[in-house]
Design a protein around this motif. Sequence first.
Motif, short mmCIF file in Angstrom:
data_model
loop_
_atom_site.label_atom_id
_atom_site.label_comp_id
_atom_site.label_asym_id
_atom_site.label_seq_id
_atom_site.Cartn_x
_atom_site.Cartn_y
_atom_site.Cartn_z
N ARG A 122 0.78 -1.64 0.17
CA ARG A 122 0.58 0.01 0.02
C ARG A 122 0.58 1.29 0.02
O ARG A 122 0.48 2.19 -0.55
CB ARG A 122 -0.69 0.01 0.54
CG ARG A 122 -2.55 -0.52 0.91
CD ARG A 122 -3.03 -0.49 2.05
NE ARG A 122 -3.06 -1.02 2.93
CZ ARG A 122 -2.33 -2.29 4.18
NH1 ARG A 122 -3.54 -3.36 3.14
NH2 ARG A 122 -2.61 -2.77 4.87
N ALA A 123 1.94 1.12 1.19
CA ALA A 123 2.64 2.56 0.83
C ALA A 123 3.34 2.66 -0.69
O ALA A 123 3.61 3.85 -1.15
CB ALA A 123 4.04 2.31 1.51
N LEU A 124 4.30 1.75 -1.14
CA LEU A 124 4.75 2.00 -2.57
C LEU A 124 3.89 2.47 -3.26
O LEU A 124 3.92 3.10 -4.31
CB LEU A 124 5.38 0.64 -2.74
CG LEU A 124 6.89 0.05 -1.78
CD1 LEU A 124 6.77 -1.44 -2.17
CD2 LEU A 124 7.57 1.93 -1.94
N LYS A 125 2.73 1.85 -3.58
CA LYS A 125 1.44 1.57 -4.33
C LYS A 125 0.89 3.36 -4.05
O LYS A 125 0.88 4.42 -5.37
CB LYS A 125 0.66 1.52 -5.13
CG LYS A 125 -0.15 1.47 -5.22
CD LYS A 125 -1.40 1.07 -5.11
CE LYS A 125 -2.87 0.50 -6.57
NZ LYS A 125 -4.42 -0.59 -6.19
N ALA A 126 1.19 4.11 -3.04
CA ALA A 126 0.77 5.31 -2.70
C ALA A 126 2.07 6.26 -3.38
O ALA A 126 1.82 7.62 -4.02
CB ALA A 126 0.60 5.39 -1.48
N VAL A 127 3.23 6.17 -2.88
CA VAL A 127 4.64 7.15 -3.50
C VAL A 127 4.60 6.88 -4.27
O VAL A 127 4.55 7.77 -5.55
CB VAL A 127 5.54 6.49 -2.80
CG1 VAL A 127 6.84 7.52 -2.87
CG2 VAL A 127 5.11 6.42 -1.23
N ARG A 128 4.53 5.06 -5.76
CA ARG A 128 4.46 5.30 -6.85
C ARG A 128 3.03 6.87 -7.84
O ARG A 128 3.70 7.33 -8.51
CB ARG A 128 3.94 3.88 -7.42
CG ARG A 128 3.92 4.02 -9.20
CD ARG A 128 3.57 2.33 -9.56
NE ARG A 128 3.43 2.26 -11.17
CZ ARG A 128 2.54 1.59 -11.77
NH1 ARG A 128 1.10 1.96 -10.69
NH2 ARG A 128 2.10 1.87 -12.83
N ALA A 129 1.60 6.79 -7.36
CA ALA A 129 1.02 7.06 -7.24
C ALA A 129 1.56 8.63 -7.48
O ALA A 129 0.82 9.36 -8.44
CB ALA A 129 -0.27 7.26 -6.55
N VAL A 130 1.97 9.58 -6.57
CA VAL A 130 2.20 10.68 -6.24
C VAL A 130 3.43 10.92 -6.75
O VAL A 130 3.54 11.71 -7.79
CB VAL A 130 3.08 10.62 -5.09
CG1 VAL A 130 3.44 12.07 -5.05
CG2 VAL A 130 1.70 10.81 -3.79
N VAL A 131 4.54 9.73 -7.92
CA VAL A 131 5.58 10.41 -8.45
C VAL A 131 5.14 10.06 -9.60
O VAL A 131 5.18 11.06 -10.71
CB VAL A 131 6.38 9.12 -8.34
CG1 VAL A 131 7.29 9.22 -9.13
CG2 VAL A 131 7.65 9.00 -7.18
N LEU A 132 4.16 9.42 -10.01
CA LEU A 132 3.33 9.41 -11.75
C LEU A 132 2.86 10.70 -12.05
O LEU A 132 2.51 11.30 -12.94
CB LEU A 132 2.49 8.00 -11.79
CG LEU A 132 3.49 7.11 -11.90
CD1 LEU A 132 2.62 5.87 -11.90
CD2 LEU A 132 4.05 7.13 -12.98
N GLU A 133 1.99 11.09 -10.62
CA GLU A 133 1.29 12.12 -10.37
C GLU A 133 1.69 13.84 -11.26
O GLU A 133 1.58 15.16 -11.87
CB GLU A 133 0.00 12.79 -9.74
CG GLU A 133 -0.77 13.54 -9.90
CD GLU A 133 -2.01 13.89 -8.40
OE1 GLU A 133 -2.04 14.95 -8.94
OE2 GLU A 133 -1.32 12.98 -7.77
N HIS A 134 3.25 13.79 -11.01
CA HIS A 134 4.25 15.01 -10.79
C HIS A 134 6.01 14.56 -11.51
O HIS A 134 6.66 15.93 -11.94
CB HIS A 134 4.37 15.53 -8.80
CG HIS A 134 3.53 15.20 -8.48
ND1 HIS A 134 2.74 14.90 -7.83
CD2 HIS A 134 3.22 16.60 -8.37
CE1 HIS A 134 1.19 15.90 -7.37
NE2 HIS A 134 2.08 16.45 -7.27
N LEU A 135 5.18 13.61 -12.12
CA LEU A 135 6.73 13.47 -13.08
C LEU A 135 5.88 13.99 -14.65
O LEU A 135 5.51 14.53 -15.11
CB LEU A 135 6.71 11.93 -13.41
CG LEU A 135 7.59 11.01 -14.49
CD1 LEU A 135 9.34 11.09 -13.30
CD2 LEU A 135 7.72 9.86 -14.53
N PRO A 136 7.50 14.51 -14.43
CA PRO A 136 7.15 15.61 -15.83
C PRO A 136 7.64 15.09 -17.00
O PRO A 136 7.63 13.86 -16.82
CB PRO A 136 8.94 16.34 -15.50
CG PRO A 136 9.09 16.37 -13.99
CD PRO A 136 9.01 15.45 -13.59
N ASP A 137 7.14 15.47 -17.78
CA ASP A 137 6.53 14.93 -18.89
C ASP A 137 8.19 14.57 -19.94
O ASP A 137 8.92 15.02 -20.16
CB ASP A 137 6.46 15.88 -20.72
CG ASP A 137 5.13 16.14 -19.74
OD1 ASP A 137 4.46 15.46 -19.38
OD2 ASP A 137 4.98 17.37 -20.80
N GLY A 138 7.66 13.24 -20.32
CA GLY A 138 9.28 12.51 -21.25
C GLY A 138 9.24 11.27 -20.16
O GLY A 138 9.93 11.03 -21.13
#
Length: 134
Positions: free
Chosen positions: A7-23
């Motif tokens: 659950r923790a890794l899934k939540a952190v992954r979601a934050v990273v993906l949401e804020h990851l710059p294009d490319g």
Amino acid sequence: MPPERRRALKAVRAVVLEHLPDGYLEAVNWGMISYEVPLAASGKTYNGKPPMLAALANQKRHMALYLCGLYCRPALEPDFRKAFAESGRKLDMGKACVRFRALDDLDLKAVAKVVAAVPMQEFIELARSAHRKR
């Protein structure tokens, strides 16, 4: 992996993906989920591997979030540390590796800010510059 870590890794992954710059691309490299520059964009690297902006790993005693943006842009680190202090969380960090045992150990807003702070073209230039200094 225990459910609470998943659950923790899934939540952190979601934050990273949401804020990851294009490319940047999400991949599995070095035994972890990595967020990296495609080799087609970065060109040949010294080790033949794509430059990595961030990564998530499940270690034996902790989970780890590698934030290479903090390493290549040291000016980001003071605000990152300040955000943790103001949130009342204890930051367990090496050069660019933030270790955490539970999701509540992370300041996700600070993580999001660091992930979003380094556009891909800038990261490519920073990685090239760092390599030339070696």
